[in-house]
Design a protein around this motif. Sequence first.
Motif, PDB file in Angstrom:
ATOM      1  N   LEU A 143       3.297  33.504  25.283  1.00  0.00           N
ATOM      2  CA  LEU A 143       3.610  32.373  24.405  1.00  0.00           C
ATOM      3  C   LEU A 143       3.690  32.791  22.950  1.00  0.00           C
ATOM      4  O   LEU A 143       4.562  32.336  22.199  1.00  0.00           O
ATOM      5  CB  LEU A 143       2.565  31.265  24.600  1.00  0.00           C
ATOM      6  CG  LEU A 143       2.590  30.548  25.957  1.00  0.00           C
ATOM      7  CD1 LEU A 143       1.423  29.592  26.066  1.00  0.00           C
ATOM      8  CD2 LEU A 143       3.905  29.819  26.141  1.00  0.00           C
ATOM      9  N   LYS A 144       2.797  33.681  22.508  1.00  0.00           N
ATOM     10  CA  LYS A 144       2.835  34.159  21.136  1.00  0.00           C
ATOM     11  C   LYS A 144       4.095  34.961  20.881  1.00  0.00           C
ATOM     12  O   LYS A 144       4.669  34.894  19.796  1.00  0.00           O
ATOM     13  CB  LYS A 144       1.596  35.019  20.838  1.00  0.00           C
ATOM     14  CG  LYS A 144       0.346  34.192  20.669  1.00  0.00           C
ATOM     15  CD  LYS A 144      -0.849  35.071  20.381  1.00  0.00           C
ATOM     16  CE  LYS A 144      -2.134  34.268  20.303  1.00  0.00           C
ATOM     17  NZ  LYS A 144      -3.312  35.117  20.098  1.00  0.00           N
ATOM     18  N   LYS A 145       4.498  35.723  21.873  1.00  0.00           N
ATOM     19  CA  LYS A 145       5.712  36.544  21.735  1.00  0.00           C
ATOM     20  C   LYS A 145       6.939  35.658  21.496  1.00  0.00           C
ATOM     21  O   LYS A 145       7.825  36.021  20.719  1.00  0.00           O
ATOM     22  CB  LYS A 145       5.916  37.382  23.004  1.00  0.00           C
ATOM     23  CG  LYS A 145       7.138  38.232  22.991  1.00  0.00           C
ATOM     24  CD  LYS A 145       7.258  38.997  24.299  1.00  0.00           C
ATOM     25  CE  LYS A 145       8.578  39.745  24.366  1.00  0.00           C
ATOM     26  NZ  LYS A 145       8.754  40.402  25.657  1.00  0.00           N
ATOM     27  N   HIS A 146       6.970  34.498  22.134  1.00  0.00           N
ATOM     28  CA  HIS A 146       8.088  33.596  21.980  1.00  0.00           C
ATOM     29  C   HIS A 146       7.896  32.596  20.846  1.00  0.00           C
ATOM     30  O   HIS A 146       8.726  31.714  20.648  1.00  0.00           O
ATOM     31  CB  HIS A 146       8.340  32.846  23.294  1.00  0.00           C
ATOM     32  CG  HIS A 146       8.868  33.723  24.385  1.00  0.00           C
ATOM     33  ND1 HIS A 146      10.137  34.201  24.405  1.00  0.00           N
ATOM     34  CD2 HIS A 146       8.269  34.238  25.489  1.00  0.00           C
ATOM     35  CE1 HIS A 146      10.322  34.965  25.469  1.00  0.00           C
ATOM     36  NE2 HIS A 146       9.179  35.006  26.149  1.00  0.00           N
ATOM     37  N   GLY A 147       6.803  32.742  20.109  1.00  0.00           N
ATOM     38  CA  GLY A 147       6.581  31.884  18.952  1.00  0.00           C
ATOM     39  C   GLY A 147       6.143  30.474  19.286  1.00  0.00           C
ATOM     40  O   GLY A 147       6.407  29.535  18.532  1.00  0.00           O
ATOM     41  N   ILE A 148       5.456  30.322  20.388  1.00  0.00           N
ATOM     42  CA  ILE A 148       5.012  28.994  20.796  1.00  0.00           C
ATOM     43  C   ILE A 148       3.516  28.886  20.562  1.00  0.00           C
ATOM     44  O   ILE A 148       2.751  29.735  20.871  1.00  0.00           O
ATOM     45  CB  ILE A 148       5.346  28.732  22.283  1.00  0.00           C
ATOM     46  CG1 ILE A 148       6.845  28.767  22.463  1.00  0.00           C
ATOM     47  CG2 ILE A 148       4.786  27.393  22.743  1.00  0.00           C
ATOM     48  CD1 ILE A 148       7.298  28.646  23.899  1.00  0.00           C
TER      49      ILE A 148
END
Length: 148
Positions: A143-148
């Motif tokens: 999720l952090k990788k996708h900016g969420i």
Amino acid sequence: MIAETVCSAVSAAGLGIAAVTAYRKRFLSAARIAAYALVPVGLVMTGVVGWLADTAFSPTAWAGFAVLAAAWLLFMTVRAVERRGGGTRKERRAAARADRREAVAPAASAPSLSQGSRPAARPATTPRASGAGDDFSDIEAILKKHGI
């Protein structure tokens, strides 16, 4: 005789349309149209069209279709009556006998108060295993990788 002529005319018209389509540089569509146009001629050459024409204008064939329709109607009527009536005679008699019997035995209606009839105590819940946190950390990283 007329069916063969009509099929030949349809095929000739289809091949003409295919030629015009090929002239317009749409070769795949032209090939598809030509394939469809050749089907009626193939049916005439195999004799299928003649068989269909003989069947369509034969009173014996139509009488056969009427007999098949009557048989189908009888099957469907019997099926509907069986569903509504509860099946065969044996099934109805068995259902009537079951209605006469008592649903619960007389001795079964008294509650049992013995020690064994109490519900078992719930086992103590254990804390989460350490592996469960790893699964969530992977999800958090995605999720952090996708900016969420």
